[in-house]
Write a protein that holds these residues in place. Structure first.
Motif, PDB file in Angstrom:
ATOM      1  N   GLY A 167      -0.121  17.196   1.014  1.00  0.00           N
ATOM      2  CA  GLY A 167       0.128  16.817   2.403  1.00  0.00           C
ATOM      3  C   GLY A 167       1.598  16.573   2.633  1.00  0.00           C
ATOM      4  N   PRO A 168       1.975  16.240   3.862  1.00  0.00           N
ATOM      5  CA  PRO A 168       3.383  15.983   4.147  1.00  0.00           C
ATOM      6  C   PRO A 168       3.878  14.750   3.386  1.00  0.00           C
ATOM      7  CG  PRO A 168       2.027  15.654   6.117  1.00  0.00           C
ATOM      8  CD  PRO A 168       1.122  16.088   5.025  1.00  0.00           C
ATOM      9  N   VAL A 169       5.126  14.838   2.940  1.00  0.00           N
ATOM     10  CA  VAL A 169       5.710  13.722   2.195  1.00  0.00           C
ATOM     11  C   VAL A 169       7.195  13.658   2.502  1.00  0.00           C
ATOM     12  CG1 VAL A 169       5.963  15.141   0.112  1.00  0.00           C
ATOM     13  CG2 VAL A 169       5.965  12.671  -0.098  1.00  0.00           C
ATOM     14  N   ALA A 170       7.683  12.462   2.819  1.00  0.00           N
ATOM     15  CA  ALA A 170       9.103  12.242   3.077  1.00  0.00           C
ATOM     16  C   ALA A 170       9.837  12.173   1.748  1.00  0.00           C
ATOM     17  CB  ALA A 170       9.299  10.952   3.864  1.00  0.00           C
ATOM     18  N   GLY A 211       0.780  -1.209   0.000  1.00  0.00           N
ATOM     19  CA  GLY A 211       0.000   0.000   0.000  1.00  0.00           C
ATOM     20  C   GLY A 211       0.823   1.275   0.000  1.00  0.00           C
ATOM     21  N   LEU A 212       2.142   1.174   0.145  1.00  0.00           N
ATOM     22  CA  LEU A 212       2.982   2.367   0.147  1.00  0.00           C
ATOM     23  C   LEU A 212       3.083   2.922  -1.270  1.00  0.00           C
ATOM     24  CD1 LEU A 212       4.924   4.232   1.746  1.00  0.00           C
ATOM     25  CD2 LEU A 212       6.762   2.668   1.071  1.00  0.00           C
ATOM     26  N   ARG A 213       2.903   4.215  -1.398  1.00  0.00           N
ATOM     27  CA  ARG A 213       2.996   4.893  -2.703  1.00  0.00           C
ATOM     28  C   ARG A 213       4.262   5.745  -2.713  1.00  0.00           C
ATOM     29  NH1 ARG A 213      -2.279   7.354  -5.030  1.00  0.00           N
ATOM     30  NH2 ARG A 213      -2.432   5.203  -5.635  1.00  0.00           N
ATOM     31  N   VAL A 214       5.120   5.523  -3.728  1.00  0.00           N
ATOM     32  CA  VAL A 214       6.403   6.208  -3.843  1.00  0.00           C
ATOM     33  C   VAL A 214       6.507   6.894  -5.198  1.00  0.00           C
ATOM     34  CG1 VAL A 214       8.910   5.892  -3.902  1.00  0.00           C
ATOM     35  CG2 VAL A 214       7.537   4.570  -2.300  1.00  0.00           C
ATOM     36  N   LEU A 215       6.924   8.150  -5.185  1.00  0.00           N
ATOM     37  CA  LEU A 215       7.197   8.886  -6.417  1.00  0.00           C
ATOM     38  C   LEU A 215       8.690   8.807  -6.686  1.00  0.00           C
ATOM     39  CD1 LEU A 215       6.529  10.814  -8.754  1.00  0.00           C
ATOM     40  CD2 LEU A 215       6.750  12.717  -7.125  1.00  0.00           C
ATOM     41  N   CYS A 216       9.083   8.214  -7.814  1.00  0.00           N
ATOM     42  CA  CYS A 216      10.477   8.110  -8.234  1.00  0.00           C
ATOM     43  C   CYS A 216      10.703   9.090  -9.381  1.00  0.00           C
ATOM     44  CB  CYS A 216      10.805   6.701  -8.707  1.00  0.00           C
ATOM     45  SG  CYS A 216      10.698   5.461  -7.414  1.00  0.00           S
ATOM     46  N   VAL A 217      11.716   9.952  -9.224  1.00  0.00           N
ATOM     47  CA  VAL A 217      12.019  10.950 -10.244  1.00  0.00           C
ATOM     48  C   VAL A 217      13.458  10.751 -10.704  1.00  0.00           C
ATOM     49  CG1 VAL A 217      12.054  13.397 -10.827  1.00  0.00           C
ATOM     50  CG2 VAL A 217      10.469  12.566  -9.070  1.00  0.00           C
ATOM     51  N   ASP A 218      13.624  10.434 -11.978  1.00  0.00           N
ATOM     52  CA  ASP A 218      14.945  10.253 -12.571  1.00  0.00           C
ATOM     53  C   ASP A 218      14.810  10.479 -14.070  1.00  0.00           C
ATOM     54  OD1 ASP A 218      17.440   8.998 -13.632  1.00  0.00           O
ATOM     55  OD2 ASP A 218      17.665   8.350 -11.547  1.00  0.00           O
ATOM     56  N   ASN A 219      15.782  11.149 -14.668  1.00  0.00           N
ATOM     57  CA  ASN A 219      15.711  11.406 -16.108  1.00  0.00           C
ATOM     58  C   ASN A 219      16.069  10.181 -16.946  1.00  0.00           C
ATOM     59  OD1 ASN A 219      18.436  11.994 -15.069  1.00  0.00           O
ATOM     60  ND2 ASN A 219      18.909  12.391 -17.212  1.00  0.00           N
ATOM     61  N   ASP A 220      16.571   9.139 -16.314  1.00  0.00           N
ATOM     62  CA  ASP A 220      16.966   7.911 -17.021  1.00  0.00           C
ATOM     63  C   ASP A 220      15.854   6.872 -16.891  1.00  0.00           C
ATOM     64  OD1 ASP A 220      18.090   5.456 -17.820  1.00  0.00           O
ATOM     65  OD2 ASP A 220      20.076   6.010 -17.097  1.00  0.00           O
ATOM     66  N   ARG A 221      15.200   6.565 -17.994  1.00  0.00           N
ATOM     67  CA  ARG A 221      14.066   5.629 -18.001  1.00  0.00           C
ATOM     68  C   ARG A 221      14.482   4.246 -17.477  1.00  0.00           C
ATOM     69  NH1 ARG A 221       9.143   5.440 -16.947  1.00  0.00           N
ATOM     70  NH2 ARG A 221       8.813   7.333 -18.110  1.00  0.00           N
ATOM     71  N   GLU A 222      15.710   3.805 -17.753  1.00  0.00           N
ATOM     72  CA  GLU A 222      16.163   2.497 -17.267  1.00  0.00           C
ATOM     73  C   GLU A 222      16.245   2.468 -15.743  1.00  0.00           C
ATOM     74  OE1 GLU A 222      19.705   1.140 -19.217  1.00  0.00           O
ATOM     75  OE2 GLU A 222      18.825   1.407 -21.202  1.00  0.00           O
ATOM     76  N   GLY A 252      -0.500  11.862  -4.338  1.00  0.00           N
ATOM     77  CA  GLY A 252      -0.334  11.624  -2.908  1.00  0.00           C
ATOM     78  C   GLY A 252       0.673  10.567  -2.497  1.00  0.00           C
ATOM     79  N   PRO A 253       1.889  10.609  -3.022  1.00  0.00           N
ATOM     80  CA  PRO A 253       2.876   9.640  -2.545  1.00  0.00           C
ATOM     81  C   PRO A 253       3.251   9.905  -1.085  1.00  0.00           C
ATOM     82  CG  PRO A 253       3.960  11.318  -3.866  1.00  0.00           C
ATOM     83  CD  PRO A 253       2.474  11.555  -3.982  1.00  0.00           C
ATOM     84  N   ALA A 254       3.626   8.858  -0.371  1.00  0.00           N
ATOM     85  CA  ALA A 254       4.093   8.994   1.005  1.00  0.00           C
ATOM     86  C   ALA A 254       5.588   9.291   1.042  1.00  0.00           C
ATOM     87  CB  ALA A 254       3.807   7.718   1.789  1.00  0.00           C
ATOM     88  N   VAL A 255       6.281   8.880  -0.025  1.00  0.00           N
ATOM     89  CA  VAL A 255       7.731   9.024  -0.115  1.00  0.00           C
ATOM     90  C   VAL A 255       8.109   9.452  -1.520  1.00  0.00           C
ATOM     91  CG1 VAL A 255       9.951   7.794   0.064  1.00  0.00           C
ATOM     92  CG2 VAL A 255       8.071   7.195   1.605  1.00  0.00           C
ATOM     93  N   MET A 256       9.167  10.277  -1.620  1.00  0.00           N
ATOM     94  CA  MET A 256       9.728  10.655  -2.921  1.00  0.00           C
ATOM     95  C   MET A 256      11.183  10.207  -2.959  1.00  0.00           C
ATOM     96  SD  MET A 256       8.394  14.591  -3.225  1.00  0.00           S
ATOM     97  CE  MET A 256       9.200  15.066  -1.683  1.00  0.00           C
ATOM     98  N   LEU A 257      11.588   9.575  -4.038  1.00  0.00           N
ATOM     99  CA  LEU A 257      12.978   9.224  -4.296  1.00  0.00           C
ATOM    100  C   LEU A 257      13.395  10.005  -5.533  1.00  0.00           C
ATOM    101  CD1 LEU A 257      12.765   5.346  -3.790  1.00  0.00           C
ATOM    102  CD2 LEU A 257      13.478   7.077  -2.119  1.00  0.00           C
ATOM    103  N   VAL A 258      14.323  10.946  -5.370  1.00  0.00           N
ATOM    104  CA  VAL A 258      14.650  11.883  -6.440  1.00  0.00           C
ATOM    105  C   VAL A 258      16.153  11.841  -6.723  1.00  0.00           C
ATOM    106  CG1 VAL A 258      14.565  14.294  -7.177  1.00  0.00           C
ATOM    107  CG2 VAL A 258      12.722  13.357  -5.768  1.00  0.00           C
ATOM    108  N   ASP A 259      16.498  11.665  -7.991  1.00  0.00           N
ATOM    109  CA  ASP A 259      17.898  11.694  -8.410  1.00  0.00           C
ATOM    110  C   ASP A 259      18.425  13.125  -8.336  1.00  0.00           C
ATOM    111  OD1 ASP A 259      20.354  10.840  -9.537  1.00  0.00           O
ATOM    112  OD2 ASP A 259      19.652  11.325 -11.547  1.00  0.00           O
ATOM    113  N   TYR A 260      19.677  13.293  -7.958  1.00  0.00           N
ATOM    114  CA  TYR A 260      20.252  14.626  -7.879  1.00  0.00           C
ATOM    115  C   TYR A 260      20.498  15.221  -9.262  1.00  0.00           C
ATOM    116  CZ  TYR A 260      23.222  18.562  -6.817  1.00  0.00           C
ATOM    117  OH  TYR A 260      23.740  19.824  -6.742  1.00  0.00           O
ATOM    118  N   HIS A 261      21.028  14.414 -10.178  1.00  0.00           N
ATOM    119  CA  HIS A 261      21.393  14.889 -11.520  1.00  0.00           C
ATOM    120  C   HIS A 261      20.252  14.617 -12.502  1.00  0.00           C
ATOM    121  CE1 HIS A 261      25.493  15.703 -10.312  1.00  0.00           C
ATOM    122  NE2 HIS A 261      25.504  14.528  -9.709  1.00  0.00           N
TER     123      HIS A 261
END
Length: 82
Positions: free
Chosen positions: A73-76, A1-12, A44-53
């Motif tokens: 809302g709040p998001v880690a 049930g955890l929803r995570v937003l992953c942001v990266d410019n590399d599709r792989e 509404g993700p609970a967590v975001m994982l974001v690439d620096y570059h």
């Protein structure tokens, strides 16, 4: 049930994160640009994982700030980098 937003410019990388997190039944929302991530933060993700570059108009730190400001809302968040 955890929803995570992953942001990266590399599709792989996104595909790999989706496969890894999917094994743990995580619902992955993915974005390859800052603007796409800003559109998807409303999901509404609970967590975001974001690439620096991101090779976009913002780096990962600024993207985390922008996403938090746009979030309903709040998001880690965590910054990832090679």
């Amino acid at each position: 049930g955890l929803r995570v937003l992953c942001v990266d410019n590399d599709r792989e990388i996104i595909d790999g994160m989706r496969a890894l997190l999917g094994r743990w039944q995580v619902d992955v929302i993915s974005a390859t640009t800052v603007d796409e991530a800003l559109e998807k933060i409303a999901e509404g993700p609970a967590v975001m994982l974001v690439d620096y570059h991101l090779h976009d108009r913002l780096d990962g730190l600024a993207t985390l700030d922008a996403l938090r400001a746009a979030s309903p809302g709040p998001v880690a968040g965590a910054l990832l980098t090679a």
